[in-house]
Design an enzyme around this catalytic site. Structure first.
Site, short mmCIF file in Angstrom:
data_model
loop_
_atom_site.label_atom_id
_atom_site.label_comp_id
_atom_site.label_asym_id
_atom_site.label_seq_id
_atom_site.Cartn_x
_atom_site.Cartn_y
_atom_site.Cartn_z
N GLY A 185 10.50 -68.74 31.47
CA GLY A 185 10.33 -67.32 31.17
C GLY A 185 11.00 -66.90 29.87
N THR A 186 12.19 -67.42 29.63
CA THR A 186 12.92 -67.03 28.43
C THR A 186 12.17 -67.45 27.17
OG1 THR A 186 15.01 -67.22 29.60
CG2 THR A 186 15.12 -67.29 27.20
N ASN A 227 13.61 -57.18 37.33
CA ASN A 227 14.26 -58.22 38.13
C ASN A 227 15.48 -57.71 38.90
OD1 ASN A 227 14.90 -58.19 35.19
ND2 ASN A 227 16.64 -59.43 35.85
N GLN A 247 8.69 -61.78 37.42
CA GLN A 247 8.99 -61.40 38.81
C GLN A 247 7.74 -61.11 39.63
OE1 GLN A 247 11.83 -61.33 40.59
NE2 GLN A 247 13.10 -62.04 38.92
N SER A 254 7.21 -67.88 34.92
CA SER A 254 8.15 -68.99 35.02
C SER A 254 8.05 -69.66 36.39
CB SER A 254 9.57 -68.46 34.81
OG SER A 254 10.50 -69.50 35.04
N THR A 309 5.98 -83.03 23.17
CA THR A 309 5.28 -83.68 24.28
C THR A 309 5.46 -82.86 25.56
OG1 THR A 309 5.58 -85.82 23.25
CG2 THR A 309 5.12 -85.83 25.61
N CYS A 350 22.63 -63.35 35.84
CA CYS A 350 23.59 -63.72 34.79
C CYS A 350 24.63 -62.62 34.58
CB CYS A 350 22.87 -64.03 33.49
SG CYS A 350 21.30 -63.22 33.31
C1 LIG Z 1 14.17 -65.15 35.52
C2 LIG Z 1 13.58 -64.20 34.55
C3 LIG Z 1 13.37 -64.57 33.20
C4 LIG Z 1 13.82 -65.90 32.66
O1 LIG Z 1 13.05 -66.96 33.14
P1 LIG Z 1 13.62 -68.46 32.97
O2 LIG Z 1 12.48 -69.31 33.39
O3 LIG Z 1 14.79 -68.55 33.89
O4 LIG Z 1 13.98 -68.64 31.55
C5 LIG Z 1 12.78 -63.66 32.36
N1 LIG Z 1 12.39 -62.44 32.80
C6 LIG Z 1 12.55 -62.05 34.08
C7 LIG Z 1 12.08 -60.70 34.51
C8 LIG Z 1 13.15 -62.92 34.99
O5 LIG Z 1 13.34 -62.52 36.24
#
Ligand SMILES: *Cc1c(COP(=O)(O)O)cnc(C)c1O
Length: 387
Positions: free
Chosen positions: A71-72, A151, A179, A199, A237, A324
């Site tokens: 996601g990041t 989130n 989410q 993600s 890759t 976090c």
């Molecule tokens: C968990 C989350 C992310 C980050 O995703 P990762 O795969 O952990 O990098 C980004 N946005 C939201 C809303 C999330 O809940």
């Protein structure tokens, strides 16, 4: 100890069927998907298959899906990719003040580099007003990025209305759907979005793998340069096992979405009702328009971290906000944005349910929580003086 996991917004356990689907790609199918020989063709075709299955989930075609590390990275590619590809058109981006840090931090970086960012406010439920989006648009606006559901507090945004405004003005519209993807419907045409982030580990898939949907014709630059993988938007890759695992998780989630939503909502609503019966507890986020599995409460006069640690001691895993948060200083930017005071934000607890949580676990949580709350309040001079 019999542990109870109530932190599914942070991550979810990987499903056994997903592990099983991934297994051969750690051993038997090891070819580099870019290789032209038999070994490469096997993994390339597994990726193609996965891409099409996942794209179908959001009403897209396979060639509109870019695999990334999660996601990041997906949020980063959306923001930086659009900002750099459209820098000659304008340097203004509209987002909200309750976005995930994976959106906010790239925006802050661009701000330091000369872009103008508008951080829209939200109402007391955490909702963005589409009219605020309309009013913030200028001739310089090249991107609107509004998350699908938050989130921390679970509030679901009116993406369809915001997307319609973006389309009217010819502005690219991105949503962080980490989410919501596979949890509630995320059809990209229904939502009017051009870019959508997801993600794997948020829906019982593997960690370190996710993706970005990129609508055909969207101007976006690569953010990792190298080979020709992922339509040249993300060189390197491919994480073949991860991609196969995500596809399996998507397939299973798609079959179960309606049933899971109904189950989670009934568990959630029951728990919310019981929690709100306790003196000095209020719900954070929208009362109805929220994720089926999300509960976020403020518990007056009690520190969120104290509750979390006491619950953990009893084998129950929850969160104080985003996963976090504990490492960061200061109260949640989301809770302060919906009008909670510093103290109220520090007294928050997030409970996010999962498909495998049983009703008995929720009852046990309530029992333990009430005990902990009584003890903590007995020790709280502020609470005692208010009684
Ligand atoms: C968990 C989350 C992310 C980050 O995703 P990762 O795969 O952990 O990098 C980004 N946005 C939201 C809303 C999330 O809940």
């Amino acid at each position: 100890m019999n542990r109870i996991y109530l932190d599914h917004a942070a991550t979810t356990p990987i499903r056994p069927e997903v592990v099983e689907a991934m297994q051969p790609f750690f051993s038997h199918f090891f070819g580099n998907p870019s290789s032209l020989h038999h070994f490469g063709k096997e993994t390339a075709s597994a990726i193609k298959d996965a891409r099409e299955k996942i794209a179908a989930m959001i009403g897209a075609s396979g060639d509109e899906l870019v695999f990334l590390s999660g996601g990041t990275e997906s949020d980063n590619l959306a923001i930086f990719g659009v900002a750099f590809a459209n820098r000659d058109k304008g340097k203004h981006i509209i987002t909200s003040c309750i976005e995930h840090h994976a959106v906010l931090e790239p925006c802050r970086f661009l701000e330091r580099e000369g872009w103008k960012i508008t951080y829209l406010p939200v109402d007391c439920y955490g909702m963005v007003n589409p009219e605020d989006v309309r009013n913030a648009i200028s001739d310089e606006t090249i991107l609107i990025s509004i998350m699908h559901a938050n989130n921390e507090i679970g509030t679901i945004q009116p993406l369809k209305a915001i997307g319609a405004i973006a389309r009217e003005r010819g502005i690219i519209f991105h949503t962080d759907a980490v989410q919501t993807f596979t949890h509630i419907p995320t059809n990209v045409d229904d939502l009017n979005v051009d870019l959508l982030s997801f993600s794997g580990h948020k829906f019982y898939g593997p960690k370190g793998i996710g993706g970005l949907y990129v609508r055909k014709g969207t101007a976006i630059s690569p953010h990792i340069y190298g080979g020709y993988q992922e339509f040249k938007l993300r060189a390197g890759t491919e994480n073949v096992a991860g991609i196969v695992g995500v596809a399996k998780a998507v397939q299973l989630a798609g079959l179960e979405m309606a049933a899971q939503t109904a189950y989670l909502m009934s568990l959630r609503d029951k728990l919310v009702r019981s929690l709100l019966e306790i003196d000095g507890i209020k719900l954070n986020g929208h009362p109805e328009n929220r994720l089926p599995n999300n509960i976020n409460i403020t518990v007056d006069f009690v520190d969120g971290e104290a509750m979390l640690l006491n619950l953990d001691f009893k084998g129950i895993a929850v969160s104080t906000g985003s996963s976090c948060r504990s490492a960061l200083k200061g109260p949640s930017h989301v809770l302060t944005a919906i009008g909670r005071s510093y103290e109220e934000a520090r007294s928050a607890l997030r409970i996010t349910l999962g498909k495998d949580n049983a009703e008995k676990e929720i009852e046990y949580f309530l029992e333990v929580f009430k005990d902990i709350l009584n003890n903590l309040r007995k020790m709280s001079p502020v609470y005692q003086s208010k009684q």
